[in-house]
Motif scaffolding. Structure first.
Motif, mmCIF file in Angstrom:
data_model
loop_
_atom_site.group_PDB
_atom_site.id
_atom_site.type_symbol
_atom_site.label_atom_id
_atom_site.label_comp_id
_atom_site.label_asym_id
_atom_site.label_seq_id
_atom_site.Cartn_x
_atom_site.Cartn_y
_atom_site.Cartn_z
ATOM 1 N N ASP A 5 22.713 20.301 -38.442
ATOM 2 C CA ASP A 5 23.324 20.713 -37.175
ATOM 3 C C ASP A 5 24.832 20.494 -37.210
ATOM 4 O O ASP A 5 25.599 21.312 -36.708
ATOM 5 N N MET A 6 25.247 19.393 -37.836
ATOM 6 C CA MET A 6 26.674 19.115 -37.945
ATOM 7 C C MET A 6 27.346 20.165 -38.837
ATOM 8 O O MET A 6 28.432 20.666 -38.541
ATOM 9 N N ALA A 7 26.657 20.531 -39.928
ATOM 10 C CA ALA A 7 27.194 21.542 -40.841
ATOM 11 C C ALA A 7 27.356 22.872 -40.120
ATOM 12 O O ALA A 7 28.398 23.537 -40.225
ATOM 13 N N LEU A 8 26.332 23.247 -39.348
ATOM 14 C CA LEU A 8 26.366 24.513 -38.611
ATOM 15 C C LEU A 8 27.506 24.509 -37.596
ATOM 16 O O LEU A 8 28.283 25.479 -37.514
ATOM 17 N N SER A 9 27.647 23.411 -36.847
ATOM 18 C CA SER A 9 28.721 23.331 -35.845
ATOM 19 C C SER A 9 30.079 23.417 -36.519
ATOM 20 O O SER A 9 30.994 24.075 -36.011
ATOM 21 N N ALA A 10 30.213 22.743 -37.656
ATOM 22 C CA ALA A 10 31.511 22.717 -38.339
ATOM 23 C C ALA A 10 31.937 24.120 -38.749
ATOM 24 O O ALA A 10 33.095 24.506 -38.596
ATOM 25 N N ILE A 11 30.986 24.922 -39.236
ATOM 26 C CA ILE A 11 31.301 26.301 -39.636
ATOM 27 C C ILE A 11 31.577 27.152 -38.395
ATOM 28 O O ILE A 11 32.566 27.880 -38.321
ATOM 29 N N GLU A 12 30.676 27.046 -37.414
ATOM 30 C CA GLU A 12 30.812 27.890 -36.209
ATOM 31 C C GLU A 12 32.099 27.601 -35.454
ATOM 32 O O GLU A 12 32.722 28.499 -34.892
ATOM 33 N N GLU A 13 32.512 26.333 -35.430
ATOM 34 C CA GLU A 13 33.712 25.953 -34.664
ATOM 35 C C GLU A 13 34.986 26.059 -35.504
ATOM 36 O O GLU A 13 36.072 25.717 -35.038
#
Ligand code: SF4
Length: 195
Positions: A5-13
């Motif tokens: 989830d952290m990886a996904l947020s980091a890319i999306e943001e």
């Protein structure tokens, strides 16, 4: 601990452009596909044990993964189509029992899991007790989610007797009730615990 989830947020943001993954891809080769689909809860966690990856590299043997039996053996362990679905009774809700149920369900069989305790975790619970071993607990939680996703009937607090097995009418029975820990003396054993 890798955190999808952290990886996904980091890319999306836009916090970063690229995330480099090593061991998590051994634990789950579909990591990126599941991340892309937003199915982060289905990603099988790496437990940071180094048993199958760096440990094998250090001894110059064939790489593998403690949580992914198919790692580096994909061709030989591919799930073949089944000819006839079987009803399979599995006794024991630790890693072995859950993994058997998971693979059987994916292949189209009808596994049913019985665990005498009140949760699915086996030795992952004591193994994950130290703070730095939190990934063991993450793996137990992943198995619980997989049983639900694959609609495997799970019976907790369910002790299975020989009589139950004989009259239940299953095609196959898998006993996955675990093993006993190897115990050796460390000198002052008053403070040594083995679960
Ligand atoms: S062997 Fe252990 S550390 Fe290595 S990738 Fe698999 S779960 Fe992770």
């Amino acid at each position: 601990m890798d955190d999808p989830d952290m990886a996904l947020s980091a890319i999306e943001e836009g916090v970063c452009d690229v995330i480099d993954l090593g061991r998590p891809l051994l634990a789950d080769p579909d990591y990126c596909n599941k991340l892309k689909a937003g199915r982060t809860g289905e990603i099988r966690p790496c437990i940071s044990c180094h048993e199958g990856c760096m440990g094998r590299v250090a001894e110059y043997s064939l790489i593998n993964c403690a949580v992914n039996p198919q790692a580096a053996r994909e061709r030989f362990t591919a799930y073949e189509p089944i000819l006839r679905p079987k009803k399979v009774l599995i006794v024991g809700g630790g890693v072995a029992g859950c993994e058997a149920a998971r693979v059987l369900a994916i292949r189209g069989h009808q596994p049913e899991l019985f665990e005498k305790g009140d949760r699915l975790d086996g030795n992952l619970l004591p193994g994950g007790a130290p703070e730095f071993k939190e990934d063991d607990i993450a793996l137990a939680e992943w198995y619980a989610r997989e049983m639900e996703r694959l609609q495997v009937p799970v019976h907790l607090n369910a002790m299975v007797t020989k009589g139950d097995v004989l009259k239940a009418g299953f095609d196959t029975v898998i006993i996955a009730t675990g093993s006993s820990p190897k115990v050796f003396s460390l000198g002052d054993d008053a403070h040594v615990y083995t679960d």
